[in-house]
Design an enzyme around this catalytic site. Sequence first.
Site, PDB file in Angstrom:
ATOM      1  N   GLY A  25      88.692  20.993  48.312  1.00 46.14           N
ATOM      2  CA  GLY A  25      88.415  22.376  47.934  1.00 46.14           C
ATOM      3  C   GLY A  25      89.571  23.339  48.144  1.00 46.14           C
ATOM      4  N   SER A  55      95.481  13.928  69.908  1.00 47.19           N
ATOM      5  CA  SER A  55      95.619  15.319  70.328  1.00 47.19           C
ATOM      6  C   SER A  55      94.517  15.794  71.266  1.00 47.19           C
ATOM      7  CB  SER A  55      95.722  16.242  69.113  1.00 47.19           C
ATOM      8  OG  SER A  55      94.496  16.280  68.456  1.00 47.19           O
ATOM      9  N   LYS A  61      93.935  23.600  62.517  1.00 47.63           N
ATOM     10  CA  LYS A  61      93.255  23.746  63.803  1.00 47.63           C
ATOM     11  C   LYS A  61      93.036  25.217  64.143  1.00 47.63           C
ATOM     12  CE  LYS A  61      94.579  19.373  65.829  1.00 47.63           C
ATOM     13  NZ  LYS A  61      95.495  18.635  66.677  1.00 47.63           N
TER      14      LYS A  61
HETATM   15  P1  ADP Z   1      90.388  20.027  45.468  1.00 50.34           P
HETATM   16  O1  ADP Z   1      90.833  19.271  44.271  1.00 50.34           O
HETATM   17  O2  ADP Z   1      91.490  20.342  46.433  1.00 50.34           O
HETATM   18  O3  ADP Z   1      89.203  19.464  46.152  1.00 50.34           O
HETATM   19  P2  ADP Z   1      89.524  21.992  43.534  1.00 50.34           P
HETATM   20  O4  ADP Z   1      90.728  22.136  42.694  1.00 50.34           O
HETATM   21  O5  ADP Z   1      88.385  21.183  43.017  1.00 50.34           O
HETATM   22  O6  ADP Z   1      89.932  21.486  44.980  1.00 50.34           O
HETATM   23  O7  ADP Z   1      89.029  23.467  43.906  1.00 50.34           O
HETATM   24  C1  ADP Z   1      87.707  23.808  44.162  1.00 50.34           C
HETATM   25  C2  ADP Z   1      87.403  25.140  43.529  1.00 50.34           C
HETATM   26  O8  ADP Z   1      88.121  26.164  44.172  1.00 50.34           O
HETATM   27  C3  ADP Z   1      87.785  25.196  42.067  1.00 50.34           C
HETATM   28  O9  ADP Z   1      86.806  25.905  41.385  1.00 50.34           O
HETATM   29  C4  ADP Z   1      89.086  25.974  42.069  1.00 50.34           C
HETATM   30  O10 ADP Z   1      89.245  26.673  40.878  1.00 50.34           O
HETATM   31  C5  ADP Z   1      88.893  26.905  43.249  1.00 50.34           C
HETATM   32  N1  ADP Z   1      90.166  27.246  43.910  1.00 50.34           N
HETATM   33  C6  ADP Z   1      90.770  26.564  44.914  1.00 50.34           C
HETATM   34  N2  ADP Z   1      91.895  27.177  45.309  1.00 50.34           N
HETATM   35  C7  ADP Z   1      92.021  28.272  44.546  1.00 50.34           C
HETATM   36  C8  ADP Z   1      92.985  29.336  44.490  1.00 50.34           C
HETATM   37  N3  ADP Z   1      94.057  29.361  45.288  1.00 50.34           N
HETATM   38  N4  ADP Z   1      92.786  30.321  43.598  1.00 50.34           N
HETATM   39  C9  ADP Z   1      91.706  30.297  42.771  1.00 50.34           C
HETATM   40  N5  ADP Z   1      90.762  29.348  42.782  1.00 50.34           N
HETATM   41  C10 ADP Z   1      90.900  28.340  43.653  1.00 50.34           C
END
Ligand code: ADP
Length: 666
Positions: free
Chosen positions: A250, A572, A615
């Site tokens: 996320g 850690s 952390k």
């Molecule tokens: P990951 O692949 O790292 O698990 P995702 O790309 O699936 O994360 O992101 C999860 C959600 O959060 C998506 O809807 C993405 O558009 C949103 N998101 C994450 N980081 C940002 C950011 N910096 N700005 C705007 N939206 C973001």
Amino acid sequence: MNIFKKSGEKLHLATIEESRQMIISAKMPPYVEQIASKELEMLSKMSSATAEFTIGLNYIDYLVSLPWNVKTKDNLDLSRAESILNERHYGLAEVKERILEHLAVKIFVTNKKPRILVVDDEETARKNLEHVLRKENYTIVTASSGVEAIKKLEISDFDVVLTDLKMEKVNGIEVLKKTKIKYPNTQVIVITAYASVDSAVEAIKKDAFHYIAKPYRLDEVRNVVKQAIEKKLSNVSTKGSILCFSGPPGTGKTSMGKSIADALGRKFARISMGGMKDEAEIRGHRRTYVGAMPGRIIEEIRRAGSANPVLMMDEVDKIGHDFKGDPASALLEVLDPEQNQSFIDHYVDVPFDLSSVLFIVTANIADYIQEPLRDRTEVIEFSGYTEDEKKKIALNHLVPKQTHEQGLSDCQPEFSAETISKIIQGYTREAGIRNLERNIATVCRKIATEFVHHKDTVRNIKVSPDMVENYLGPRKYYSEVTNEKNQIGIATGLVWTEVGGDIIFIEAARMKGKRELILTGSLGNVMCESAQAALSYIRSNASLFNIPEDFFENHDIHIHVPAGAIPKDGPSAGATIAIALISLLTGCPARRDVAVSGELTLSGRILPIGGIKEKLLAARQAGVKIVVLPFKNKVDVDNLHEDVKKELEIRLADTVEEIINTVLIK
Ligand code: ADP
């Protein structure tokens, strides 16, 4: 009976003919077309009622459906790419900078005027080639002999060398060899008279790109040179440039990959490596197996419909050792620009050129990726977000996205910053923003449902903090620290897992027994050893802490880390375990709002640890006031953005003794 037989034959012929037409119109590379035609030839002699016939036909269909020569044209506009990244992703400045640098190199290499060396001892032929190619806007350098060509190759490199085969003293083959030794990526085209086609074939075996037979058509020369340049560029621009996005879930890794594809104007495809157990999932099954299927890589490329998509391979750190076959070598072959020009999927059984695919791999923790694979990638860290960042992303990106997705574009609900804060604190515990997005989606869905129930009330709703419980139910998380009492034998620690940072409480108890150290709470080997080291350290330095020397006589010591269902490991926790034990043995309660993280040596020194940012984010979310970290992590702490350290007091320590006064209440 006869009528049936006849109409069956007709159908058979029609099917074969249809496939033949498909093969012709698919414009596959000649070697693939040959194989497909051969297969069809075999099928034409077979009864269409057999299983082999269907398998063969499916195979031909599959070959035809692959995008052998289909490539999207890259959009190499850096400022457009920059604005796409900025518009879609909040923050992540470092990540964006590195991605743009990466694109810039690609653009630079691609836009450079190609340099071509033309080698021919016949003046007219040389002049002719020079004239034709200069018109194509290439930089042309000529050499009138093999000797001169080699001299020119010593001084500078070329994208393509076009050389006559038959020359005095140093011939074309020598020029080819010299070029390939010095510049393996430079493409060599040999020009030969009809009489010496055999030596041209020899040249191809020695890695020449192509041969052109005299007398040649100028069109042919232009085309072959253009292809050679494309090949050289795709080699150079993808070499050593496999990006690896590493970070907790996320944090925007997947969406960033998608934005890169959009910025370049390429198709985007994704494969999850996490659950893969079998090499055949990457490389496909041999066609001799019943129900054989192509591997995921080829299949995704087919689905993308172009030979140069951005292909994201998720969770490469999760490829287990229980994998059947050799995953490392299969993946390495896919990612290695030297080998992936002729990637062979077992099902497809003909080389497919993967060299223009832009690979991005992702991992939660880059250190867990198998070494040879990690070496090939350029790791870009995506770390967790601070609460402020989460709030901004939610208001600017997640709320608009979810209101749109839940069909509320015409009557967008308004979320205040306080509402978002409440959702973050009460309903999520995460480094990224997946659950935050999910919760916002739930609120939007519930609002949409309300609209449907009461048709007349469609309007803009202001979602205030008080309404959050109505939509999301009772609060799920409370601060683990603020409302709890300080206790003897319980110390607060911080761990770093693949989903981000987390807070842990280490409990120690002493009871009558036979000098046993009992460890529970799904502790991994490293953590168990840390506990043993902490106990030995305290036993050998008991007097330093005013602990009776014989505290272990006739007693057992039990160390437990709650949330036993979650496996915990890593060095850690060493310092935290030592503090829990000292608290237990001295009877001084440990402050719950002080979190300690550091590796402990037998002499009581505190060694540096990883995951500092994650952390600290977890500590603040849990309500911790003071964090004690190893002094040797000072640089990491200094380099952190002030936002991450906000509301936290950070103290650095070199030894356990230095920590005691901060944590224990005398
Ligand atoms: P990951 O692949 O790292 O698990 P995702 O790309 O699936 O994360 O992101 C999860 C959600 O959060 C998506 O809807 C993405 O558009 C949103 N998101 C994450 N980081 C940002 C950011 N910096 N700005 C705007 N939206 C973001």
